[in-house]
Write a protein that holds these residues in place. Sequence first.
Motif, mmCIF file in Angstrom:
data_model
loop_
_atom_site.group_PDB
_atom_site.id
_atom_site.type_symbol
_atom_site.label_atom_id
_atom_site.label_comp_id
_atom_site.label_asym_id
_atom_site.label_seq_id
_atom_site.Cartn_x
_atom_site.Cartn_y
_atom_site.Cartn_z
ATOM 1 N N ARG A 273 -9.676 -15.001 2.123
ATOM 2 C CA ARG A 273 -10.478 -16.141 1.685
ATOM 3 C C ARG A 273 -11.971 -15.810 1.747
ATOM 4 O O ARG A 273 -12.741 -16.208 0.869
ATOM 5 N N PHE A 274 -12.377 -15.050 2.775
ATOM 6 C CA PHE A 274 -13.780 -14.665 2.906
ATOM 7 C C PHE A 274 -14.215 -13.809 1.723
ATOM 8 O O PHE A 274 -15.258 -14.059 1.104
ATOM 9 N N PHE A 275 -13.436 -12.788 1.392
ATOM 10 C CA PHE A 275 -13.824 -11.909 0.282
ATOM 11 C C PHE A 275 -13.678 -12.608 -1.064
ATOM 12 O O PHE A 275 -14.484 -12.380 -1.969
ATOM 13 N N ARG A 276 -12.688 -13.461 -1.207
ATOM 14 C CA ARG A 276 -12.520 -14.180 -2.469
ATOM 15 C C ARG A 276 -13.696 -15.130 -2.707
ATOM 16 O O ARG A 276 -14.050 -15.407 -3.860
ATOM 17 N N ALA A 277 -14.325 -15.616 -1.644
ATOM 18 C CA ALA A 277 -15.462 -16.533 -1.796
ATOM 19 C C ALA A 277 -16.638 -15.858 -2.489
ATOM 20 O O ALA A 277 -17.515 -16.534 -3.034
ATOM 21 N N LEU A 278 -16.664 -14.521 -2.498
ATOM 22 C CA LEU A 278 -17.732 -13.806 -3.197
ATOM 23 C C LEU A 278 -17.586 -13.856 -4.707
ATOM 24 O O LEU A 278 -18.528 -13.553 -5.439
ATOM 25 N N LYS A 279 -16.370 -14.193 -5.198
ATOM 26 C CA LYS A 279 -16.098 -14.519 -6.607
ATOM 27 C C LYS A 279 -16.341 -13.364 -7.578
ATOM 28 O O LYS A 279 -16.460 -13.571 -8.769
ATOM 29 N N HIS A 280 -16.429 -12.140 -7.077
ATOM 30 C CA HIS A 280 -16.649 -11.011 -7.978
ATOM 31 C C HIS A 280 -16.181 -9.757 -7.268
ATOM 32 O O HIS A 280 -16.480 -9.560 -6.079
ATOM 33 N N PRO A 281 -15.453 -8.869 -7.960
ATOM 34 C CA PRO A 281 -14.930 -7.687 -7.264
ATOM 35 C C PRO A 281 -15.989 -6.711 -6.794
ATOM 36 O O PRO A 281 -15.777 -5.993 -5.808
ATOM 37 N N VAL A 282 -17.136 -6.647 -7.472
ATOM 38 C CA VAL A 282 -18.138 -5.656 -7.085
ATOM 39 C C VAL A 282 -18.716 -5.953 -5.708
ATOM 40 O O VAL A 282 -18.684 -5.086 -4.811
ATOM 41 N N PRO A 283 -19.285 -7.150 -5.457
ATOM 42 C CA PRO A 283 -19.791 -7.394 -4.099
ATOM 43 C C PRO A 283 -18.685 -7.417 -3.052
ATOM 44 O O PRO A 283 -18.899 -6.986 -1.907
ATOM 45 N N ALA A 284 -17.491 -7.909 -3.412
ATOM 46 C CA ALA A 284 -16.401 -7.964 -2.438
ATOM 47 C C ALA A 284 -16.001 -6.566 -1.984
ATOM 48 O O ALA A 284 -15.862 -6.292 -0.779
ATOM 49 N N LEU A 285 -15.829 -5.659 -2.937
ATOM 50 C CA LEU A 285 -15.404 -4.312 -2.585
ATOM 51 C C LEU A 285 -16.535 -3.495 -1.974
ATOM 52 O O LEU A 285 -16.298 -2.655 -1.092
ATOM 53 N N ALA A 286 -17.771 -3.724 -2.423
ATOM 54 C CA ALA A 286 -18.899 -3.013 -1.806
ATOM 55 C C ALA A 286 -19.063 -3.438 -0.346
ATOM 56 O O ALA A 286 -19.268 -2.594 0.540
ATOM 57 N N LEU A 287 -18.955 -4.740 -0.086
ATOM 58 C CA LEU A 287 -19.027 -5.213 1.301
ATOM 59 C C LEU A 287 -17.844 -4.695 2.106
ATOM 60 O O LEU A 287 -18.002 -4.278 3.260
ATOM 61 N N GLY A 288 -16.659 -4.722 1.488
ATOM 62 C CA GLY A 288 -15.497 -4.182 2.173
ATOM 63 C C GLY A 288 -15.675 -2.718 2.514
ATOM 64 O O GLY A 288 -15.341 -2.268 3.618
ATOM 65 N N GLY A 289 -16.213 -1.935 1.576
ATOM 66 C CA GLY A 289 -16.471 -0.528 1.845
ATOM 67 C C GLY A 289 -17.472 -0.319 2.962
ATOM 68 O O GLY A 289 -17.310 0.571 3.813
ATOM 69 N N LEU A 290 -18.519 -1.150 2.992
ATOM 70 C CA LEU A 290 -19.507 -1.052 4.068
ATOM 71 C C LEU A 290 -18.870 -1.338 5.426
ATOM 72 O O LEU A 290 -19.086 -0.602 6.401
ATOM 73 N N LEU A 291 -18.065 -2.390 5.502
ATOM 74 C CA LEU A 291 -17.397 -2.718 6.767
ATOM 75 C C LEU A 291 -16.442 -1.609 7.187
ATOM 76 O O LEU A 291 -16.354 -1.271 8.371
ATOM 77 N N LEU A 292 -15.743 -1.032 6.213
ATOM 78 C CA LEU A 292 -14.843 0.066 6.534
ATOM 79 C C LEU A 292 -15.616 1.294 7.003
ATOM 80 O O LEU A 292 -15.157 2.028 7.892
ATOM 81 N N GLY A 293 -16.805 1.524 6.417
ATOM 82 C CA GLY A 293 -17.634 2.627 6.876
ATOM 83 C C GLY A 293 -18.093 2.436 8.312
ATOM 84 O O GLY A 293 -18.092 3.374 9.114
ATOM 85 N N LEU A 294 -18.471 1.206 8.650
ATOM 86 C CA LEU A 294 -18.882 0.918 10.032
ATOM 87 C C LEU A 294 -17.719 1.103 11.000
ATOM 88 O O LEU A 294 -17.884 1.634 12.101
ATOM 89 N N LEU A 295 -16.531 0.664 10.582
ATOM 90 C CA LEU A 295 -15.358 0.859 11.433
ATOM 91 C C LEU A 295 -15.036 2.344 11.586
ATOM 92 O O LEU A 295 -14.667 2.803 12.674
ATOM 93 N N GLY A 296 -15.171 3.097 10.481
ATOM 94 C CA GLY A 296 -14.932 4.532 10.566
ATOM 95 C C GLY A 296 -15.918 5.229 11.482
ATOM 96 O O GLY A 296 -15.554 6.159 12.211
ATOM 97 N N ALA A 297 -17.157 4.787 11.456
ATOM 98 C CA ALA A 297 -18.157 5.352 12.362
ATOM 99 C C ALA A 297 -17.816 5.023 13.811
ATOM 100 O O ALA A 297 -18.051 5.833 14.721
#
Length: 439
Positions: A273-297
């Motif tokens: 629901r949080f990512f869907r609220a962004l209403k566009h795949p580009v910001p949703a996936l870019a934010l998701g990638g950033l969070l995954l990068g932080l988790l990977g670090a």
Amino acid sequence: MAADPPPPAEIPPAGPSSAATARAGTTPVHRLLPVIVPALAVGVASALVLLGISLLAEKLQDVLWGTVPDALSIGRHSSLWTIVVLTACGLVVGLLVRMVRGHADPDPATTGLVDPPLAPGVVPGLLLVTVLTLAGGISLGPENPITAANIALTCWLGRRFAPGTTAELWISLAAAGTIGALFGTPVAAALILSETLASHPGPGALWDRLFGPLAAGTAGALTMTLLAHPSFDLSLPPYTHPHWGDLLSSVVIALAGAVLGLTAVYAFPYAHRFFRALKHPVPALALGGLLLGLLGALGGHLTLFKGLDEVRVLAADPSGWSAGQFAVMAVVKTAALLIAATCGFRGGRIFPAVFVGVALGLCAHALFPSVPVALAVTCAVLGVLLAITRQGWLSLFTAAVLVGGAAVLPILCIASLPVWLLVTGRPQMQLHEDGTPLR
């Protein structure tokens, strides 16, 4: 828009058409023989698609995580490079999902392992984003998108060249061929599809209905074994003799794995629901990638990617990390799987869940060295997979093959009973189209 996604396709008797099965006097042998050649062809083709996508992803992975950082004199797995690569991967995948035909499959949070066929035009975009997802270090496996692509292509070709056949037949053959190739054995395909058959009863004996899928699964498994030599065996010290004390420890560890898996399951609709609220795949996936990068670090480079190669590194040196480090890796990988599966990346959840279970099992062994490491790992994997996949046979099979021995099976079966009581009837890690979880 319908509230529910289509149910998994029913697997019919393994014959060429529904009309053929209805003809009076047709024996099971006459129905089964015509499906052998198509089943073998589908199994081989399914394995080749999987192998081709995997090789492309490996080549791109070598560039992203080797050639480029070496040229820039940046550490291959430094925190900075991890964050940059995963964020860029999210941004590029988001752009592709936005632009390609069909937007690279329906919302992946609403899809399962075996679904009705997609339109063939969706397949190129789906495979492209799958390659990027696998190469970029996203915590998802290839199983869902590759199975979906193989089902779509098989149904399209099968109905064109054999118009009298049913779509269900081709779905079952493609799914079995892909699953057999993924696990390197047709047994995995037979176990998974037998659960589908149990929930969708139909005419004919069980083995009649599994005949075609088993042939396809065998062809897929043999093709993958001959070309790529896959192995799930972690080469852990063998578990040879059950002990009375193992009964309690196995149940406790499996339940701990299930609780960790259920934590992600219950958080699944909220993250989506949080990512869907962004209403566009580009910001949703870019934010998701950033969070995954932080988790990977945070968790280290072993918590990246689908997890199969990484669990071998962990298993090769169970004493190389502390219990706390194993626990951090298990939690980080669980969070990474949750984010990757809800922000829009295309991929499967089985292989990352295996990593979570292996890390948790090694943590349990580090805390209690008297618990055999093979038992701790298999029970933790069993618990996590039961919670996340809700596939009983798949979970037992995957946990057992990690240690390559049968002695652990009775203990695993005992541990599965309380775990199943915990997970059955609870939300699943898959959503209806309105965002509510399946049960």
